[in-house]
Design a protein around this motif. Structure first.
Motif, PDB file in Angstrom:
ATOM      1  N   GLU A   1     -10.290  -1.284   3.320  1.00 33.79           N
ATOM      2  CA  GLU A   1      -9.430  -0.106   3.413  1.00 33.79           C
ATOM      3  C   GLU A   1      -8.283  -0.281   2.418  1.00 33.79           C
ATOM      4  O   GLU A   1      -7.437  -1.162   2.583  1.00 33.79           O
ATOM      5  CB  GLU A   1      -8.894   0.052   4.838  1.00 33.79           C
ATOM      6  N   THR A   2      -8.259   0.532   1.372  1.00 27.30           N
ATOM      7  CA  THR A   2      -7.293   0.347   0.291  1.00 27.30           C
ATOM      8  C   THR A   2      -6.037   1.192   0.494  1.00 27.30           C
ATOM      9  O   THR A   2      -6.086   2.288   1.053  1.00 27.30           O
ATOM     10  CB  THR A   2      -7.933   0.698  -1.061  1.00 27.30           C
ATOM     11  N   GLU A   3      -4.937   0.636   0.030  1.00 27.21           N
ATOM     12  CA  GLU A   3      -3.651   1.329   0.009  1.00 27.21           C
ATOM     13  C   GLU A   3      -2.751   0.593  -0.973  1.00 27.21           C
ATOM     14  O   GLU A   3      -3.068  -0.505  -1.441  1.00 27.21           O
ATOM     15  CB  GLU A   3      -3.024   1.349   1.401  1.00 27.21           C
ATOM     16  N   GLN A   4      -1.615   1.188  -1.295  1.00 23.01           N
ATOM     17  CA  GLN A   4      -0.648   0.540  -2.181  1.00 23.01           C
ATOM     18  C   GLN A   4       0.079  -0.559  -1.411  1.00 23.01           C
ATOM     19  O   GLN A   4       0.610  -0.314  -0.321  1.00 23.01           O
ATOM     20  CB  GLN A   4       0.358   1.554  -2.716  1.00 23.01           C
ATOM     21  N   VAL A   5       0.066  -1.782  -1.963  1.00 16.79           N
ATOM     22  CA  VAL A   5       0.654  -2.934  -1.278  1.00 16.79           C
ATOM     23  C   VAL A   5       1.663  -3.617  -2.200  1.00 16.79           C
ATOM     24  O   VAL A   5       1.318  -4.009  -3.321  1.00 16.79           O
ATOM     25  CB  VAL A   5      -0.431  -3.943  -0.850  1.00 16.79           C
ATOM     26  N   ASP A   6       2.884  -3.749  -1.724  1.00 15.49           N
ATOM     27  CA  ASP A   6       3.915  -4.511  -2.432  1.00 15.49           C
ATOM     28  C   ASP A   6       3.819  -5.952  -1.945  1.00 15.49           C
ATOM     29  O   ASP A   6       4.164  -6.263  -0.790  1.00 15.49           O
ATOM     30  CB  ASP A   6       5.298  -3.923  -2.136  1.00 15.49           C
ATOM     31  N   LEU A   7       3.337  -6.857  -2.798  1.00 17.95           N
ATOM     32  CA  LEU A   7       3.116  -8.239  -2.379  1.00 17.95           C
ATOM     33  C   LEU A   7       4.406  -8.927  -1.940  1.00 17.95           C
ATOM     34  O   LEU A   7       4.407  -9.699  -0.978  1.00 17.95           O
ATOM     35  CB  LEU A   7       2.447  -9.030  -3.510  1.00 17.95           C
ATOM     36  N   SER A   8       5.514  -8.650  -2.636  1.00 15.71           N
ATOM     37  CA  SER A   8       6.788  -9.288  -2.273  1.00 15.71           C
ATOM     38  C   SER A   8       7.220  -8.868  -0.873  1.00 15.71           C
ATOM     39  O   SER A   8       7.646  -9.692  -0.057  1.00 15.71           O
ATOM     40  CB  SER A   8       7.871  -8.927  -3.290  1.00 15.71           C
ATOM     41  N   GLU A   9       7.082  -7.588  -0.588  1.00 13.29           N
ATOM     42  CA  GLU A   9       7.459  -7.088   0.734  1.00 13.29           C
ATOM     43  C   GLU A   9       6.566  -7.690   1.819  1.00 13.29           C
ATOM     44  O   GLU A   9       7.047  -8.103   2.881  1.00 13.29           O
ATOM     45  CB  GLU A   9       7.346  -5.562   0.747  1.00 13.29           C
ATOM     46  N   LEU A  10       5.262  -7.768   1.534  1.00 13.70           N
ATOM     47  CA  LEU A  10       4.319  -8.329   2.506  1.00 13.70           C
ATOM     48  C   LEU A  10       4.614  -9.800   2.779  1.00 13.70           C
ATOM     49  O   LEU A  10       4.582 -10.260   3.931  1.00 13.70           O
ATOM     50  CB  LEU A  10       2.892  -8.161   1.991  1.00 13.70           C
ATOM     51  N   ILE A  11       4.915 -10.555   1.730  1.00  9.23           N
ATOM     52  CA  ILE A  11       5.200 -11.986   1.904  1.00  9.23           C
ATOM     53  C   ILE A  11       6.494 -12.189   2.686  1.00  9.23           C
ATOM     54  O   ILE A  11       6.591 -13.113   3.510  1.00  9.23           O
ATOM     55  CB  ILE A  11       5.246 -12.683   0.529  1.00  9.23           C
ATOM     56  N   ARG A  12       7.490 -11.329   2.466  1.00 11.93           N
ATOM     57  CA  ARG A  12       8.731 -11.439   3.252  1.00 11.93           C
ATOM     58  C   ARG A  12       8.445 -11.246   4.738  1.00 11.93           C
ATOM     59  O   ARG A  12       9.012 -11.937   5.593  1.00 11.93           O
ATOM     60  CB  ARG A  12       9.754 -10.411   2.759  1.00 11.93           C
ATOM     61  N   GLU A  13       7.567 -10.287   5.064  1.00 13.17           N
ATOM     62  CA  GLU A  13       7.193 -10.064   6.464  1.00 13.17           C
ATOM     63  C   GLU A  13       6.541 -11.312   7.059  1.00 13.17           C
ATOM     64  O   GLU A  13       6.835 -11.711   8.193  1.00 13.17           O
ATOM     65  CB  GLU A  13       6.236  -8.879   6.564  1.00 13.17           C
TER      66      GLU A  13
END
Length: 356
Positions: A200-212
């Motif tokens: 399931e694709t979507e726009q992902v901000d890697l920096s934001e995801l890693i902070r979470e």
């Protein structure tokens, strides 16, 4: 039927040393029989030597088969060309020797394929047994804790103690999450193997995801006194990928970095590769590291490095396997550089968008 303590006669899976010894023995026996009966019985010239090659390759694979082929060819050359000066060598004789060598080599190659399949099947069965043993243990452990704490909560004396009750509820919650994570890993690997996992694709901000992820895992690092350093790249764009799978990749890798690092630091760095239209994340720790012998195997399902098992006890060996499978599935890659005692660096790279 078995040759005591060594290998199954019908399946044929000896050690390499036995295979080479068998090649010499079989070819020598064929030569001896040929010399003994050659003057009494007119047998096909290649029959006994073909049998020697078949036996050697069947039980030993390519190497012993080729050794038997070489020895048998030398014996054939002797029988065809050396008994008499008056013997006339015909082109048909040379052709027959050539065909013998070709067929013997083919037999040896096919036998090696057969033995490799047998070895892989045996290794797979061993890993499955190990996996079932580990998983059954890992499933029982948190389940026993959940049952134990929930039983204690039924005691009025415990349930009336608010602090004690909250502590037990938190431990029930932690063990339930451990069990859910294990079941999720098993199901994910099963879906990957059968090709039934959806993206399931979507726009992902890697920096934001890693902070979470760091916020979620921070208590584990704080408990050990580890310094966690996160370096972002402001030029890195959001990528189009599967957020859930990327989250699982970095949860596994960062969780492993914390788990296998007793002191020191963990550094996570986002890197934008503009010319390659890709974004990568490096996760570097100062943990126990991985030996050179273990590095080629760490992404294999159920594999556990001996040093890790000795230091931290057995695990399922599924985490890194799922990381590798998910990275490949999303068009990315994962690499590792490590030395024992000097820590490890895992680098995961993703393209801007999933390949078509």
């Amino acid at each position: 039927m078995k040759w005591p303590g060594r290998f199954n006669i019908l399946r044929g899976s000896p050690s390499r040393k036995i295979g080479y010894a068998l090649a010499v023995l079989a070819t020598g026996s064929a030569l001896f029989i040929k010399l003994a009966i050659g003057t009494l019985i007119e047998s096909p010239p290649f029959l006994l030597f073909f049998a020697a090659v078949m036996i050697s390759s069947w039980y030993g694979g390519l190497g012993p088969g080729l050794l038997a082929t070489f020895l048998a060819t030398m014996a054939d050359v002797y029988f065809f060309f050396l008994p008499s000066q008056a013997f006339e060598v015909k082109s048909l004789d040379i052709l027959m020797v050539g065909l013998f060598v070709l067929e013997a080599v083919i037999i040896s190659v096919l036998s090696e394929v057969r033995l490799s399949a047998l070895r892989q099947a045996g290794e797979l069965n061993r890993l499955k047994s190990q996996f079932l043993s580990i998983v059954s243990h890992d499933l029982r452990t948190p389940l026993n804790a959940i049952i134990g704490y929930s039983s204690l909560l039924r005691d009025p004396r415990v349930s009336e103690n608010v602090a004690k009750r909250e502590e037990m509820l938190e431990r029930i919650h932690q063990n339930a999450r451990i069990q859910l994570s294990l079941i999720t890993d098993v199901l994910d690997l099963s879906r990957i193997e059968t090709g039934k996992i959806a993206i399931e694709t979507e726009q992902v901000d890697l920096s934001e995801l890693i902070r979470e992820i760091l916020n979620m895992l921070e208590p584990l690092g704080t408990e050990k006194g580890l310094v966690v350093d996160f370096v972002e790249d402001p030029t890195a764009p959001a990528i189009r990928t599967d957020r859930g799978k990327v989250r699982q990749i970095f949860t596994n890798l960062i969780g492993n970095a914390i788990k296998f690092t007793e002191q020191g630091s963990i550094r996570i760095r986002v890197i934008h590769h503009l010319s390659q239209e890709a974004v990568s994340v490096e996760i570097t720790d100062t943990g126990i590291g991985i030996s050179e012998e273990d590095l080629p195997h760490i992404f294999e399902p159920f594999y556990q490095a001996p040093a890790f098992k000795e230091a931290y006890g057995p695990g399922t060996g599924l985490g890194l396997s799922i990381v590798k499978r998910f990275a490949d599935l999303l068009g990315g890659s994962v690499e590792v550089v490590s030395k024992p005692g000097a820590g490890s660096t895992f680098t995961v790279r993703f393209p801007y968008d999933l390949p078509a």
